[in-house]
Every structure is written in C-alpha cells, then in structure tokens.
Scaffold this motif. Structure first.
Motif, PDB file in Angstrom:
ATOM      1  N   TRP A 167      19.330  39.862  79.912  1.00 49.68           N
ATOM      2  CA  TRP A 167      18.205  39.042  79.289  1.00 49.68           C
ATOM      3  C   TRP A 167      17.484  39.608  78.292  1.00 49.68           C
ATOM      4  CZ3 TRP A 167      16.696  34.995  82.245  1.00 49.68           C
ATOM      5  CH2 TRP A 167      17.336  34.478  83.516  1.00 49.68           C
ATOM      6  N   ARG A 168      16.670  38.934  77.244  1.00 50.63           N
ATOM      7  CA  ARG A 168      15.814  39.086  75.643  1.00 50.63           C
ATOM      8  C   ARG A 168      14.663  38.225  76.399  1.00 50.63           C
ATOM      9  NH1 ARG A 168      18.294  42.876  76.658  1.00 50.63           N
ATOM     10  NH2 ARG A 168      19.076  44.204  75.249  1.00 50.63           N
ATOM     11  N   THR A 169      13.724  37.874  75.098  1.00 48.13           N
ATOM     12  CA  THR A 169      13.074  36.862  75.467  1.00 48.13           C
ATOM     13  C   THR A 169      13.759  36.526  73.817  1.00 48.13           C
ATOM     14  OG1 THR A 169      11.901  38.308  74.043  1.00 48.13           O
ATOM     15  CG2 THR A 169      11.051  38.363  76.349  1.00 48.13           C
ATOM     16  N   GLY A 170      13.359  35.258  74.074  1.00 45.50           N
ATOM     17  CA  GLY A 170      13.559  34.145  72.230  1.00 45.50           C
ATOM     18  C   GLY A 170      12.859  35.177  71.181  1.00 45.50           C
ATOM     19  N   GLY A 171      11.776  34.855  71.370  1.00 48.08           N
ATOM     20  CA  GLY A 171      11.627  35.325  70.070  1.00 48.08           C
ATOM     21  C   GLY A 171      12.348  36.906  69.280  1.00 48.08           C
ATOM     22  N   ALA A 172      12.917  37.674  70.360  1.00 50.51           N
ATOM     23  CA  ALA A 172      13.104  38.372  69.332  1.00 50.51           C
ATOM     24  C   ALA A 172      14.913  38.694  69.114  1.00 50.51           C
ATOM     25  CB  ALA A 172      13.325  39.679  71.328  1.00 50.51           C
ATOM     26  N   VAL A 173      15.118  37.669  69.771  1.00 47.05           N
ATOM     27  CA  VAL A 173      16.913  37.472  69.374  1.00 47.05           C
ATOM     28  C   VAL A 173      16.959  36.171  68.064  1.00 47.05           C
ATOM     29  CG1 VAL A 173      18.720  35.746  70.725  1.00 47.05           C
ATOM     30  CG2 VAL A 173      16.973  36.958  71.982  1.00 47.05           C
ATOM     31  N   ALA A 174      16.016  35.112  67.894  1.00 41.87           N
ATOM     32  CA  ALA A 174      15.994  34.044  66.622  1.00 41.87           C
ATOM     33  C   ALA A 174      15.154  33.596  66.035  1.00 41.87           C
ATOM     34  CB  ALA A 174      17.719  33.441  67.468  1.00 41.87           C
ATOM     35  N   GLY A 175      14.045  34.518  66.880  1.00 37.62           N
ATOM     36  CA  GLY A 175      12.573  33.716  66.322  1.00 37.62           C
ATOM     37  C   GLY A 175      12.141  32.716  67.099  1.00 37.62           C
ATOM     38  N   PRO A 176      10.640  31.922  67.240  1.00 38.35           N
ATOM     39  CA  PRO A 176       9.931  32.195  67.334  1.00 38.35           C
ATOM     40  C   PRO A 176      10.573  30.144  68.358  1.00 38.35           C
ATOM     41  CG  PRO A 176       8.874  31.615  65.002  1.00 38.35           C
ATOM     42  CD  PRO A 176      10.677  31.515  65.042  1.00 38.35           C
ATOM     43  N   VAL A 177      10.186  30.366  69.738  1.00 38.97           N
ATOM     44  CA  VAL A 177      10.477  29.385  70.339  1.00 38.97           C
ATOM     45  C   VAL A 177       9.897  28.072  71.012  1.00 38.97           C
ATOM     46  CG1 VAL A 177      11.960  29.309  73.151  1.00 38.97           C
ATOM     47  CG2 VAL A 177      12.430  31.299  71.754  1.00 38.97           C
ATOM     48  N   ALA A 178      10.036  27.026  71.326  1.00 35.11           N
ATOM     49  CA  ALA A 178       8.930  26.091  72.171  1.00 35.11           C
ATOM     50  C   ALA A 178       9.790  25.761  73.088  1.00 35.11           C
ATOM     51  CB  ALA A 178       8.607  24.998  70.239  1.00 35.11           C
ATOM     52  N   PHE A 179       8.711  24.170  73.824  1.00 34.39           N
ATOM     53  CA  PHE A 179       9.186  23.556  74.272  1.00 34.39           C
ATOM     54  C   PHE A 179       9.984  22.501  73.594  1.00 34.39           C
ATOM     55  CE2 PHE A 179       6.158  25.846  77.584  1.00 34.39           C
ATOM     56  CZ  PHE A 179       6.655  25.911  78.510  1.00 34.39           C
ATOM     57  N   GLY A 180      10.736  21.341  74.149  1.00 37.44           N
ATOM     58  CA  GLY A 180      11.824  20.143  73.712  1.00 37.44           C
ATOM     59  C   GLY A 180      10.400  18.949  74.636  1.00 37.44           C
ATOM     60  N   CYS A 181      10.949  18.162  73.479  1.00 32.41           N
ATOM     61  CA  CYS A 181      10.680  16.902  73.885  1.00 32.41           C
ATOM     62  C   CYS A 181      11.161  16.217  75.408  1.00 32.41           C
ATOM     63  CB  CYS A 181      10.121  15.808  73.063  1.00 32.41           C
ATOM     64  SG  CYS A 181       9.371  14.313  73.139  1.00 32.41           S
ATOM     65  N   ARG A 182      10.775  16.314  76.242  1.00 30.20           N
ATOM     66  CA  ARG A 182      11.315  16.099  77.166  1.00 30.20           C
ATOM     67  C   ARG A 182      11.961  14.061  76.837  1.00 30.20           C
ATOM     68  NH1 ARG A 182      11.135  18.616  83.198  1.00 30.20           N
ATOM     69  NH2 ARG A 182       9.354  19.967  82.651  1.00 30.20           N
ATOM     70  N   LEU A 183      10.932  13.182  76.266  1.00 29.22           N
ATOM     71  CA  LEU A 183      10.912  11.993  76.347  1.00 29.22           C
ATOM     72  C   LEU A 183      12.929  11.971  75.148  1.00 29.22           C
ATOM     73  CD1 LEU A 183       7.855  10.404  75.834  1.00 29.22           C
ATOM     74  CD2 LEU A 183       9.642  10.397  78.144  1.00 29.22           C
ATOM     75  N   CYS A 184      12.462  12.959  74.495  1.00 27.64           N
ATOM     76  CA  CYS A 184      13.346  13.095  73.337  1.00 27.64           C
ATOM     77  C   CYS A 184      15.132  13.165  74.565  1.00 27.64           C
ATOM     78  CB  CYS A 184      13.268  13.973  72.201  1.00 27.64           C
ATOM     79  SG  CYS A 184      12.488  13.407  71.353  1.00 27.64           S
ATOM     80  N   THR A 185      14.722  14.243  75.423  1.00 26.38           N
ATOM     81  CA  THR A 185      15.838  14.357  75.809  1.00 26.38           C
ATOM     82  C   THR A 185      16.319  13.534  77.268  1.00 26.38           C
ATOM     83  OG1 THR A 185      15.039  16.712  75.864  1.00 26.38           O
ATOM     84  CG2 THR A 185      16.459  16.330  77.575  1.00 26.38           C
ATOM     85  N   ALA A 186      15.265  12.413  77.583  1.00 28.86           N
ATOM     86  CA  ALA A 186      15.288  11.755  78.797  1.00 28.86           C
ATOM     87  C   ALA A 186      16.393  10.648  77.145  1.00 28.86           C
ATOM     88  CB  ALA A 186      14.068  11.264  79.223  1.00 28.86           C
ATOM     89  N   ARG A 187      16.078  10.421  76.576  1.00 29.93           N
ATOM     90  CA  ARG A 187      16.692   9.612  75.388  1.00 29.93           C
ATOM     91  C   ARG A 187      18.282   9.821  74.925  1.00 29.93           C
ATOM     92  NH1 ARG A 187      16.734   8.372  69.811  1.00 29.93           N
ATOM     93  NH2 ARG A 187      16.430   5.694  68.818  1.00 29.93           N
ATOM     94  N   ARG A 188      18.075  11.324  74.878  1.00 34.36           N
ATOM     95  CA  ARG A 188      20.015  11.687  74.606  1.00 34.36           C
ATOM     96  C   ARG A 188      20.436  11.724  75.808  1.00 34.36           C
ATOM     97  NH1 ARG A 188      21.445  17.006  70.576  1.00 34.36           N
ATOM     98  NH2 ARG A 188      23.524  16.648  71.299  1.00 34.36           N
ATOM     99  N   MET A 189      20.422  12.566  76.813  1.00 33.52           N
ATOM    100  CA  MET A 189      20.636  13.204  77.726  1.00 33.52           C
ATOM    101  C   MET A 189      20.777  11.558  79.208  1.00 33.52           C
ATOM    102  SD  MET A 189      22.228  15.770  76.809  1.00 33.52           S
ATOM    103  CE  MET A 189      22.171  17.334  75.314  1.00 33.52           C
ATOM    104  N   GLY A 190      19.800  10.852  79.601  1.00 36.15           N
ATOM    105  CA  GLY A 190      19.614   9.988  80.683  1.00 36.15           C
ATOM    106  C   GLY A 190      18.998  11.086  81.486  1.00 36.15           C
ATOM    107  N   THR A 191      18.358  12.448  81.074  1.00 38.33           N
ATOM    108  CA  THR A 191      17.664  12.724  82.350  1.00 38.33           C
ATOM    109  C   THR A 191      16.266  13.893  81.329  1.00 38.33           C
ATOM    110  OG1 THR A 191      19.651  13.408  83.314  1.00 38.33           O
ATOM    111  CG2 THR A 191      17.455  14.497  84.514  1.00 38.33           C
ATOM    112  N   ALA A 192      14.957  13.542  81.968  1.00 34.92           N
ATOM    113  CA  ALA A 192      13.677  14.151  81.236  1.00 34.92           C
ATOM    114  C   ALA A 192      14.103  15.449  82.003  1.00 34.92           C
ATOM    115  CB  ALA A 192      12.871  13.046  81.462  1.00 34.92           C
ATOM    116  N   VAL A 193      14.319  17.025  81.717  1.00 33.29           N
ATOM    117  CA  VAL A 193      14.279  17.867  81.974  1.00 33.29           C
ATOM    118  C   VAL A 193      13.950  18.578  81.187  1.00 33.29           C
ATOM    119  CG1 VAL A 193      16.273  17.558  83.852  1.00 33.29           C
ATOM    120  CG2 VAL A 193      16.708  18.455  81.291  1.00 33.29           C
TER     121      VAL A 193
END
Length: 235
Positions: free
Chosen positions: A107-133
């Motif tokens: 385990w690590r924190t994202g900021g210590a691995v590759a920079g700033p981390v944010a949530f993704g847009c669930r609506l964009c995820t649903a549009r591409r993957m079919g599920t709003a996760v």
C-alpha cells in the motif's frame, strides 16, 4: 486461491489508480474488494485518515507475479495496463522480500506515487463502462472540470463526503476549463510553464476565498459554494 482469469473484461481508465481498478474488478465479479485483494500477499496495511476512515487515494504497488495476476483478472493485455496505470511497474523494497512467484502488493498513498489524485466522473464512467461506479485517478487540478457533465472533480485525499461539485449553475467554470488548453499554449509561447500560470491563478483565488470566509458582509462566494456543494457544506 483459485481464480478464473479473463472471465469478465475490465478495462482500465487512463490515469486510474491500480487500487481503483482492483475495486472495479471486484465489483464486476460481484465480490467485495477485500475478498479480491486476498489474492495478493500484502506487505503492509492500507493507509487511513487520522479519524480512522479509509483513504480514497490509497494506491497499490505490485511485484511481477502480482501484475501478472491482475492482468489475468481484468482480461486486458499488460501493455494496455502499463500505459493506463501510472503506478504500473513502480518498484518497492517491501515487494522484493518473500518467495519467488508469489503475487505480492504494498500500500501507498497516490500522492506519494504519481502525483495529485482526484475522483473520476461517475457519469463518464457509466457512459464508457455501463456502470456508474467510483473511479479514482491521477489528474492535475487544471483538468478537474468535466465539461460534458458540468462537474468539478474533487481531491481524493481529503476526508470529506463529496466526490464532485455541481457546476451546472456556474457555466463560466466549465467555459474556463474549455479555454485552458489555449491558455497553456500561450503560456508556452511566452516562455512560461503552464503549471506555474495555473498555480498563480489558483493562489489568487484561494487567497480571496480565505478572506471571504471571515468577512461577514461577503455574499457572493458563500452563495457560489452553496450552489455547487449544496446546503450541507459545513466542511
């Protein structure tokens, strides 16, 4: 533990954290993420907030067998994962210990691995993957406004309940996101780094916001905050 690689294909999103992808794979198989994570031997404990809650920006580093295992579980070629996941291939001293051939993770924190981390847009995820996760991905702050759905995507490292702010009532923020690419090009032509230009603008706005919070007669900024976050935004 027996597993059946590739039964259900789960493609990574560009810039996604490996931890986020594992959670989506588990959901695809109808499993708890904790159950799927038991396929790896873990070298440490997941990072948490001071109050005890799990961090959304938790990241996972894998050894070679661990990456091979993930490749089989998501049914996607390893080179695709290497291009999409910023943490893919990063090494950790904790992963060198143990038996050869055993899938291991740390385990690590994202900021210590590759920079700033944010949530993704669930609506964009649903549009591409079919599920709003929920999706967590690496993204600089100048790429946080989803122009398609009018959402400002928030930092995943903060201990707060919201994943995004609603920008539908503030179209000028979405318009600014659309203009950012041209601003960045002009900055380069002028010999300035786009990151520094954005940081300066953010510092000016943040300074004004800090002052406005303490100014009882200020009405514009609090009203804008309630527009995007709702009335339950005491944080």
């Amino acid at each position: 533990m027996t597993h059946h690689p590739g039964l259900l294909r789960t493609a990574p999103l560009q810039g996604e954290t490996t931890s986020s992808l594992i959670c989506r794979i588990a959901s695809r198989y109808g499993m708890e993420a904790k159950a799927l994570r038991s396929y790896w031997q873990w070298r440490n404990y997941p990072p948490g907030h001071d109050g005890g809650g799990a961090r959304a920006d938790a990241e996972v580093l894998l050894n070679t067998p661990g990456r091979q295992l993930l490749t089989g579980l998501c049914g996607v070629e390893e080179d695709v994962l290497a291009r999409a996941l910023p943490s893919w291939g990063q090494q950790d001293a904790k992963l060198s210990a143990g038996k050869n051939g055993v899938p291991a993770a740390a385990w690590r924190t994202g900021g210590a691995v590759a920079g700033p981390v944010a949530f993704g847009c669930r609506l964009c995820t649903a549009r591409r993957m079919g599920t709003a996760v929920r999706v967590v991905r690496y993204a600089p702050r100048w790429e946080r406004a989803c122009v398609r759905h009018g959402r400002c995507l928030l930092d995943a490292d903060a201990d707060q309940p919201l994943e995004h702010l609603d920008l539908r009532g503030l179209p000028e923020v979405v318009a600014a996101q659309r203009r950012w690419a041209s601003v960045a090009r002009r900055a380069v032509r002028a010999g300035a780094e786009p990151e520094r230009v954005f940081a300066l603008a953010q510092a000016v706005v943040a300074r004004w916001w800090e002052q406005a919070l303490q100014w009882e007669r200020e009405t514009i900024w609090p009203r804008r905050l309630h527009q995007v976050a709702g009335r339950g935004c005491g944080w």
